[in-house]
Design a protein around this motif. Structure first.
Motif, short mmCIF file in Angstrom:
data_model
loop_
_atom_site.label_atom_id
_atom_site.label_comp_id
_atom_site.label_asym_id
_atom_site.label_seq_id
_atom_site.Cartn_x
_atom_site.Cartn_y
_atom_site.Cartn_z
N ILE A 75 0.89 -1.14 -0.02
CA ILE A 75 0.13 0.10 0.03
C ILE A 75 0.85 1.27 -0.18
O ILE A 75 1.68 1.29 1.06
N SER A 113 -3.64 -0.88 7.57
CA SER A 113 -3.00 -1.69 6.51
C SER A 113 -1.98 -2.80 6.93
O SER A 113 -2.05 -3.78 6.52
N ASP A 125 -0.13 -6.29 1.23
CA ASP A 125 -0.53 -4.82 1.76
C ASP A 125 0.47 -4.29 2.89
O ASP A 125 0.01 -3.62 3.71
N ARG A 190 -0.83 -2.50 -4.37
CA ARG A 190 -2.28 -2.65 -4.55
C ARG A 190 -3.09 -1.66 -4.63
O ARG A 190 -4.11 -1.77 -5.12
N ALA A 191 -2.78 -0.48 -4.08
CA ALA A 191 -3.60 0.62 -3.90
C ALA A 191 -2.46 1.95 -3.53
O ALA A 191 -1.51 1.75 -3.17
N LEU A 220 -5.88 0.42 -10.48
CA LEU A 220 -5.74 0.12 -9.16
C LEU A 220 -6.39 1.32 -8.32
O LEU A 220 -6.50 2.43 -8.92
N PRO A 221 -6.88 1.08 -7.19
CA PRO A 221 -7.38 2.24 -6.44
C PRO A 221 -6.34 3.39 -5.99
O PRO A 221 -5.25 3.16 -5.59
N TRP A 263 -10.17 1.87 3.06
CA TRP A 263 -10.08 0.45 2.96
C TRP A 263 -11.50 -0.26 2.57
O TRP A 263 -11.60 -1.09 2.03
N ILE A 266 -11.16 0.23 -0.95
CA ILE A 266 -10.21 -1.07 -1.40
C ILE A 266 -10.68 -2.24 -1.63
O ILE A 266 -10.71 -2.95 -2.74
N TRP A 269 -13.21 -2.18 -4.48
CA TRP A 269 -12.92 -1.85 -5.72
C TRP A 269 -12.70 -2.84 -6.87
O TRP A 269 -12.49 -4.13 -6.75
#
Length: 273
Positions: A75, A113, A125, A190-191, A220-221, A263, A266, A269
């Motif tokens: 993250i 996270s 994460d 991942r985000a 991705l987010p 979150w 995420i 998403w």
């Protein structure tokens, strides 16, 4: 032992030759820079002509370390180095004082996270920051609050280059090249969580937006913490009205106000387009 390892074992390990070099008698010949092993000659490695080699080394050093630690996803947390801990020293600027709550938001988001990262054995994460003060410190600190690890991607600057005390020591990397540093922010992401910031934060945000917009990177987010801040500093609709971006490009990112909201987004998403 793999086939590659068997073949490599037929030849001396580079570290063995370094040890041998320490035992070579000191003479005018062995003390000459020309006699140094090329990979142990910092003057040679630092030459302008060796820039492609240094770029590759910066890419590989962090990549190999993270692969060996088994880190699969991160993250990435971006934001100003100047936003202070509200519980610490006076910020010295009224605008920064008004943004102090984002330090706490970043710390709480990183803690959430890292709780997820711990549940995955620190494979998924894992918090990744720039390793400096401000929002970056809050990210590493939140990871430590949870008892987790965090990745720090520091860069050599005239100021602010020392890693903050909450960085996990063996995952604190230092870079010469901004480009390679930014690649590492994105390679496992991942985000992307973006907190208020200045030129550096804008640079990182617009790079990821450009990569996703042009489909040079998978969607991705992309979370922007603090809608009032972002809408004040960037008129996204003006870009769409002018035709310099498509109206749909504004959907590449999402505003959030709390770590929990981030979150939730995420987790729910789904890539579109």
């Amino acid at each position: 032992m793999t086939d590659l390892s068997r073949h490599q074992s037929r030849f001396p390990d580079a570290r063995e030759d370094l040890d041998r070099m320490r035992q070579v008698p000191r003479t005018s010949q062995t003390e000459s820079p020309s006699y140094r092993l090329a990979f142990n000659d910092t003057d040679f490695i630092a030459r302008d002509e060796l820039r492609p080699v240094r770029l590759q080394l910066e890419l590989l050093k962090a990549e190999l370390a993270l692969s060996e630690r088994g880190v699969v996803s991160t993250i990435a947390m971006l934001g100003s180095a100047r936003i202070p801990d509200p519980g610490g020293a006076e910020p010295g600027h009224a605008g920064l004082a008004a943004l102090g709550s984002y330090y706490d938001q970043a710390r709480a988001f990183a803690r959430l996270s890292s709780e997820r990262a711990l549940a995955s054995g620190n494979r998924e994460d894992v918090v990744c920051t720039g390793g400096g003060p401000g929002i970056m410190e809050a990210g590493n600190r939140g990871a430590e609050d949870a008892g987790g690890i965090s990745i720090s991607l520091n860069i050599v600057l005239p100021h602010e280059q020392a890693p903050n005390p909450y960085c996990t020591p063996d995952l604190a990397f230092n870079f010469h090249y901004f480009a390679i540093r930014k690649m590492h922010f994105l390679m496992r992401a991942r985000a992307i969580a973006v907190f208020p910031g200045g030129f550096g934060t804008f640079d990182e945000l617009f790079e990821v937006l450009t990569l996703v917009q042009t489909r040079r990177m998978a969607p991705l987010p992309i979370l922007l913490f603090g809608k009032p801040f972002w809408e004040k500093v960037i008129n996204w609709n003006a870009l769409a009205d002018a035709g310099t971006i498509n109206s749909g490009d504004i959907g590449l990112f999402h505003y959030v106000e709390t770590p929990e909201e981030a979150w939730e987004f995420i987790d729910n998403w789904k890539a579109t387009g």
